[in-house]
Enzyme design. Structure first.
Site, mmCIF file in Angstrom:
data_model
loop_
_atom_site.group_PDB
_atom_site.id
_atom_site.type_symbol
_atom_site.label_atom_id
_atom_site.label_comp_id
_atom_site.label_asym_id
_atom_site.label_seq_id
_atom_site.Cartn_x
_atom_site.Cartn_y
_atom_site.Cartn_z
ATOM 1 C CE LYS A 90 -3.961 2.116 0.428
ATOM 2 N NZ LYS A 90 -3.627 2.816 -0.808
ATOM 3 C CD GLN A 111 3.313 4.628 2.212
ATOM 4 O OE1 GLN A 111 3.817 5.509 1.540
ATOM 5 N NE2 GLN A 111 2.197 4.821 2.901
ATOM 6 C CE LYS A 126 4.843 7.501 -2.408
ATOM 7 N NZ LYS A 126 4.076 8.090 -1.304
ATOM 8 N N GLY A 165 -2.730 8.293 -4.172
ATOM 9 C CA GLY A 165 -2.104 9.490 -4.737
ATOM 10 C C GLY A 165 -0.861 9.894 -3.970
ATOM 11 C CG ASP A 166 3.406 11.060 -3.012
ATOM 12 O OD1 ASP A 166 3.298 10.982 -1.783
ATOM 13 O OD2 ASP A 166 4.397 11.563 -3.558
ATOM 14 C CG ASN A 240 -4.191 16.241 -0.480
ATOM 15 O OD1 ASN A 240 -3.703 15.623 0.458
ATOM 16 N ND2 ASN A 240 -5.486 16.245 -0.701
HETATM 17 P P1 NDP Z 1 0.743 17.909 -4.189
HETATM 18 O O1 NDP Z 1 1.214 17.535 -5.548
HETATM 19 O O2 NDP Z 1 -0.688 18.101 -3.955
HETATM 20 O O3 NDP Z 1 1.515 19.206 -3.673
HETATM 21 C C1 NDP Z 1 2.896 19.229 -3.582
HETATM 22 C C2 NDP Z 1 3.317 20.616 -3.145
HETATM 23 O O4 NDP Z 1 4.723 20.608 -2.882
HETATM 24 C C3 NDP Z 1 3.099 21.657 -4.207
HETATM 25 O O5 NDP Z 1 2.870 22.882 -3.588
HETATM 26 C C4 NDP Z 1 4.443 21.647 -4.944
HETATM 27 O O6 NDP Z 1 4.723 22.854 -5.638
HETATM 28 C C5 NDP Z 1 5.392 21.472 -3.798
HETATM 29 N N1 NDP Z 1 6.615 20.825 -4.289
HETATM 30 C C6 NDP Z 1 6.730 19.653 -4.954
HETATM 31 N N2 NDP Z 1 8.003 19.397 -5.272
HETATM 32 C C7 NDP Z 1 8.709 20.437 -4.795
HETATM 33 C C8 NDP Z 1 10.089 20.756 -4.789
HETATM 34 N N3 NDP Z 1 10.998 19.941 -5.372
HETATM 35 N N4 NDP Z 1 10.456 21.914 -4.189
HETATM 36 C C9 NDP Z 1 9.542 22.723 -3.596
HETATM 37 N N5 NDP Z 1 8.226 22.469 -3.569
HETATM 38 C C10 NDP Z 1 7.823 21.347 -4.158
HETATM 39 O O7 NDP Z 1 1.332 16.751 -3.237
HETATM 40 P P2 NDP Z 1 0.870 16.354 -1.760
HETATM 41 O O8 NDP Z 1 0.411 17.556 -1.029
HETATM 42 O O9 NDP Z 1 0.002 15.176 -1.876
HETATM 43 O O10 NDP Z 1 2.259 15.835 -1.145
HETATM 44 C C11 NDP Z 1 3.151 16.690 -0.413
HETATM 45 C C12 NDP Z 1 4.072 15.841 0.443
HETATM 46 O O11 NDP Z 1 3.286 15.049 1.349
HETATM 47 C C13 NDP Z 1 4.959 14.827 -0.307
HETATM 48 O O12 NDP Z 1 6.170 14.669 0.379
HETATM 49 C C14 NDP Z 1 4.151 13.545 -0.200
HETATM 50 O O13 NDP Z 1 4.961 12.394 -0.365
HETATM 51 C C15 NDP Z 1 3.632 13.681 1.214
HETATM 52 N N6 NDP Z 1 2.468 12.857 1.540
HETATM 53 C C16 NDP Z 1 1.316 12.979 0.853
HETATM 54 C C17 NDP Z 1 0.220 12.211 1.197
HETATM 55 C C18 NDP Z 1 -1.103 12.386 0.554
HETATM 56 O O14 NDP Z 1 -2.069 11.803 1.057
HETATM 57 N N7 NDP Z 1 -1.235 13.152 -0.499
HETATM 58 C C19 NDP Z 1 0.310 11.197 2.270
HETATM 59 C C20 NDP Z 1 1.550 11.229 3.012
HETATM 60 C C21 NDP Z 1 2.588 12.018 2.620
HETATM 61 P P3 NDP Z 1 4.563 22.911 -7.236
HETATM 62 O O15 NDP Z 1 3.099 23.110 -7.453
HETATM 63 O O16 NDP Z 1 5.397 24.049 -7.642
HETATM 64 O O17 NDP Z 1 5.062 21.586 -7.760
#
Ligand code: NDP
Length: 453
Positions: A90, A111, A126, A165-166, A240
């Site tokens: 997962k 994970q 993943k 998602g991620d 997100n």
């Molecule tokens: P989203 O794609 O919804 O948002 C990602 C955010 O992070 C955007 O604002 C993006 O900016 C920014 N970002 C991505 N890459 C970079 C980078 N290299 N430098 C600076 N900013 C960056 O993803 P999520 O919110 O889902 O995920 C965010 C984090 O949370 C990740 O680490 C993910 O693995 C973790 N996570 C997510 C879960 C989930 O349920 N969604 C669960 C557990 C962990 P831009 O728009 O410019 O790309």
């Protein structure tokens, strides 16, 4: 570092060259586990940790697709099936140009421990692709998702491997991939989580990671007799996780003053209230624009571009009480961590996966602040995915209140488990050790029971 960890790391680096994020994740866990392996030589002789760091299966595949102008593109797809000792694999799918085998292996490794902490029966995995969804039309996204699933479908299933998602994969992408899976298999099953509400999704799943990170912060604060009421908070990212972190902090009476994307960050001293957050959601989820546009509407806020080549990120250099790194890995280095502590931050709850590098973690631990590492603090997302799987199996949806209550209870129990394990193994208050040990023990015992497989 003990000799055992030194030897293990030398082997990990030799066997997995050019995967620095994977090395980093393994090193942090191995350092936490040294004391466990000393007290339990049976794990060491069964080579449990050596087995956990080797994925059970790695799938890589070609993803050719045709865009709306008829041009052919080729991306690379991956699924890392890391560990299935306590349940089906997962873990999320990430679509981002920075995706490599090493990044996905670190995420899959984390994970395994995170899923174990949730108390639910889920193994770790993943996947994703180096595809960049940014600025692409809906049609291009759909074509890519269909091409990606036309290979992935043969490796996953509701009792085998359940992706979610991620970064770069939200409700839209899950929808396109689910549609393709259903067409290819002629089956409507809970093979993906994060689905739309009227086709098998769970209430609270979109909110769960951000809400969970805030619930975890509340639990940590309560150990010092504090709450989030009136606290100033720094949040990074604007996707997100960041959005629902802001929503829950606001609901609990805190004030969020920053949000960011990969180009820069906004600082709004008055706070990003519910109305401003609704604007951010429209900006990022519907218009798919940049966070910089926030200041066109809210003139009192300041936008600062961020160059990732700089040795610190100014977002982490503001006076605050709490910080919620919610963008991506290694966004907080040693200097950033020192700036946070110097500016009065005493609680860090990680929404993102491994957002703090090893130097930064050391600063937080030495500073004795409340530091909740991602594998514990952001486990609410996958926990609620687990709840979505239960609802799919029962073919019975739960109410919003029911899912939120379960999420809150799970975050409470993860916190209690971290506190108890940290104390039992001699480092009270160290949530890094608590999370690594708590996550490890359940998986290790299952692997001992199941023999060498
Ligand atoms: P989203 O794609 O919804 O948002 C990602 C955010 O992070 C955007 O604002 C993006 O900016 C920014 N970002 C991505 N890459 C970079 C980078 N290299 N430098 C600076 N900013 C960056 O993803 P999520 O919110 O889902 O995920 C965010 C984090 O949370 C990740 O680490 C993910 O693995 C973790 N996570 C997510 C879960 C989930 O349920 N969604 C669960 C557990 C962990 P831009 O728009 O410019 O790309």
């Amino acid at each position: 570092m003990s000799d055992y960890v030194k030897d293990l790391m030398a082997e990990v680096k030799a066997k997995n060259p050019a995967q620095p994020e994977f090395h980093q994740a393994v090193q942090e866990v191995a350092e936490s586990l040294a004391v466990v392996l000393d007290r339990h030589p049976e794990y060491r002789s069964a080579k449990i940790l050596e087995r956990i760091i080797e994925p059970e299966r790695v799938i890589t595949f070609r993803v050719p697709w045709v865009d709306d102008q008829g041009e052919i593109h080729i991306n690379r797809g991956y699924r890392i099936e890391m560990n299935s000792a306590i349940g089906p694999y997962k873990g999320g799918l990430r679509f981002h140009p920075s995706v490599t085998l090493g990044i996905l292996k670190f995420l899959a490794f984390e994970q395994v421990f995170k899923n174990s902490l949730t108390t639910l029966p889920m193994g770790g995995g993943k996947g994703g692709s180096d595809f960049d969804p940014k600025g692409k039309s809906d049609l291009k996204i759909m074509r890519f998702c269909q091409a990606f699933m036309s290979e992935l479908f043969r490796h996953i299933g509701p009792d085998t491997d359940v992706p979610a998602g991620d970064i770069g994969v939200g409700g839209r992408e899950i929808g396109y991939m689910f549609g393709m899976y259903k067409k290819l298999r002629n089956e409507f099953t809970g093979v993906l989580t994060g689905k739309g509400l009227n086709w098998g999704g769970s209430l609270i799943r979109p909110e769960a990671t951000g809400y969970g990170a805030v619930y975890f912060a509340s639990e940590m604060l309560s150990t010092r007799g504090k709450t989030l009421e009136g606290k100033t908070c720094l949040v990074s990212g604007s996707g997100n996780v960041a959005q629902y972190t802001v929503e829950k902090i606001n609901q609990l009476g805190g004030k969020v003053v920053t949000l960011s994307d990969s180009n820069g960050y906004i600082y709004d001293e008055k706070g990003i209230n519910a109305e401003k957050l609704a604007f951010v959601m429209e900006l990022k989820n519907v218009r798919r624009a940049r966070i910089q546009d926030y200041i066109d509407k809210y003139k009192e806020a300041v936008y600062t571009p961020v160059d990732p080549k700089n040795d610190f990120n100014p977002l982490w250099n503001h006076k605050a009480d709490c910080a919620f790194p919610s963008a991506t890995q290694n966004e907080v280095n040693g200097k950033d961590a020192a700036n946070l502590v110097r500016n009065g931050v005493y609680c860090v709850s990680e929404g993102a996966n491994m957002p703090t590098n090893l130097d930064g973690v050391k600063v937080f631990l030495d500073g004795k602040i409340l530091y909740g590492p991602g594998k514990a603090a952001n486990a609410g997302g996958v926990a609620t995915s687990g709840l979505e799987m239960s609802q799919n199996s029962m073919r019975l949806p739960w109410t919003r209140e029911e899912v939120d209550n379960r999420l809150r209870m799970i975050m409470k129990s993860i916190h209690a488990n971290c506190v108890e394990k940290a104390e039992r193994f001699g480092t009270p208050g160290n949530y890094v050790n608590g999370a690594n040990i708590g996550g490890f023990l359940k998986v290790a015992d299952a692997m001992m029971d199941q023999g060498v497989v």
